[in-house]
Design a protein around this motif. Structure first.
Motif, short mmCIF file in Angstrom:
data_model
loop_
_atom_site.label_atom_id
_atom_site.label_comp_id
_atom_site.label_asym_id
_atom_site.label_seq_id
_atom_site.Cartn_x
_atom_site.Cartn_y
_atom_site.Cartn_z
N UNK A 176 40.35 43.31 31.64
CA UNK A 176 41.55 42.69 32.19
C UNK A 176 41.25 42.29 33.62
N UNK A 177 41.61 41.06 33.98
CA UNK A 177 41.35 40.59 35.33
C UNK A 177 42.29 39.42 35.65
N UNK A 178 42.37 39.10 36.92
CA UNK A 178 43.25 38.02 37.37
C UNK A 178 42.62 37.34 38.58
N UNK A 179 43.01 36.09 38.80
CA UNK A 179 42.47 35.36 39.94
C UNK A 179 42.90 33.91 39.89
N UNK A 180 41.99 33.02 40.26
CA UNK A 180 42.30 31.58 40.27
C UNK A 180 41.21 30.84 39.49
#
Length: 250
Positions: free
Chosen positions: A67-71
């Motif tokens: 699971x990860x988040x960013x742009x």
């Protein structure tokens, strides 16, 4: 760009056969912020186990694949031999379940449109099963966002919301993205990590949390409350302050 909902249909680590051991969903906002959550499927059956009425529905960390988040960003690349140009996508990580320090962590892949609203992604990354850099293929399918809840169902407007937390003193980073009928959020505080995934189940059931991992508070439920959110607003819980950095309809 228009917000998007993407579901992975399979992954293939070359030269092995394609398979899909996870329920993988990626929500990307109008300003290219994303949350990507990949949950191992139950041993029997093809779905992530959902809670029955009254259950908290917290899965063990062993069910989390990634699971990860960013742009994200895309560019058109022209090969030196003059062949057909390829859409190249880049995902810069800002918070990640696998790493505390994600500065410089970037995924890249070439994207090829396929029939039925599908996209084939190809590239090279570390196979978690072997720990080796391996060529891969992933097939993605875009789902149609729908107007739900307090969105204007009469004129079909779909909601897009992004909340973000950055608290360097407590080593805390979090992102929540809502697109249409889905909400996903991730949060890291030091070495602790939590996530949630929600889905709109219709007017009778409303919003339902499909899965949670970890015990940190993630404001996915707040992201469904259109009336209380506006860009520049804040959502406070304990010592943390989440900021509303996107809120729009499309």
């Amino acid at each position: 760009m228009a917000p998007s909902i993407s579901v992975r249909e399979f992954v293939r680590w070359l030269p092995e056969q394609a398979s899909e051991p996870t329920s993988t969903l990626v929500l990307t906002s109008a300003e290219s912020r994303f949350v990507d959550i990949r949950i191992f499927r139950a041993q029997h059956g093809s779905e992530v186990v959902e809670a029955t009425e009254g259950e908290i529905n917290t899965l063990p960390s062993s069910r989390l694949e990634w699971a990860f988040a960013g742009t994200s960003s895309t560019e058109l690349r022209h090969p030196p031999d003059g062949g057909q140009a390829v859409v190249h996508s880049t995902w810069k990580h800002w918070v990640d379940c696998r790493k505390v320090d994600v500065d410089g962590v970037v995924d890249e892949g070439d994207m090829y449109p396929k029939a039925g609203g599908r996209t084939l992604e190809t590239g090279s990354m570390v196979d978690p099963a072997t720990g080796k850099l391996t060529e891969y293929e992933e097939m993605w399918k875009d789902l149609q966002p729908v107007a739900v809840g307090q969105d204007s169902e009469e004129d079909g407007r779909k909601g897009c919301v992004v909340l973000q937390l950055q608290d360097d003193e407590h080593e805390a980073r979090g992102v929540v993205v809502r697109v249409g009928q889905y909400v996903q959020g991730v949060l890291r505080v030091g070495k602790r990590f939590s996530l949630e995934r929600w889905e709109w189940k219709g007017k009778e059931e409303g919003w339902k949390r499909l899965v949670r991992i970890g015990d940190l508070w993630v404001p996915c439920g707040v992201a469904t409350e259109e009336g209380r959110l506006e860009v520049g607003g804040e959502v406070k819980h304990g010592e943390f302050v989440w900021k509303v950095i996107e809120h729009s309809y499309f």
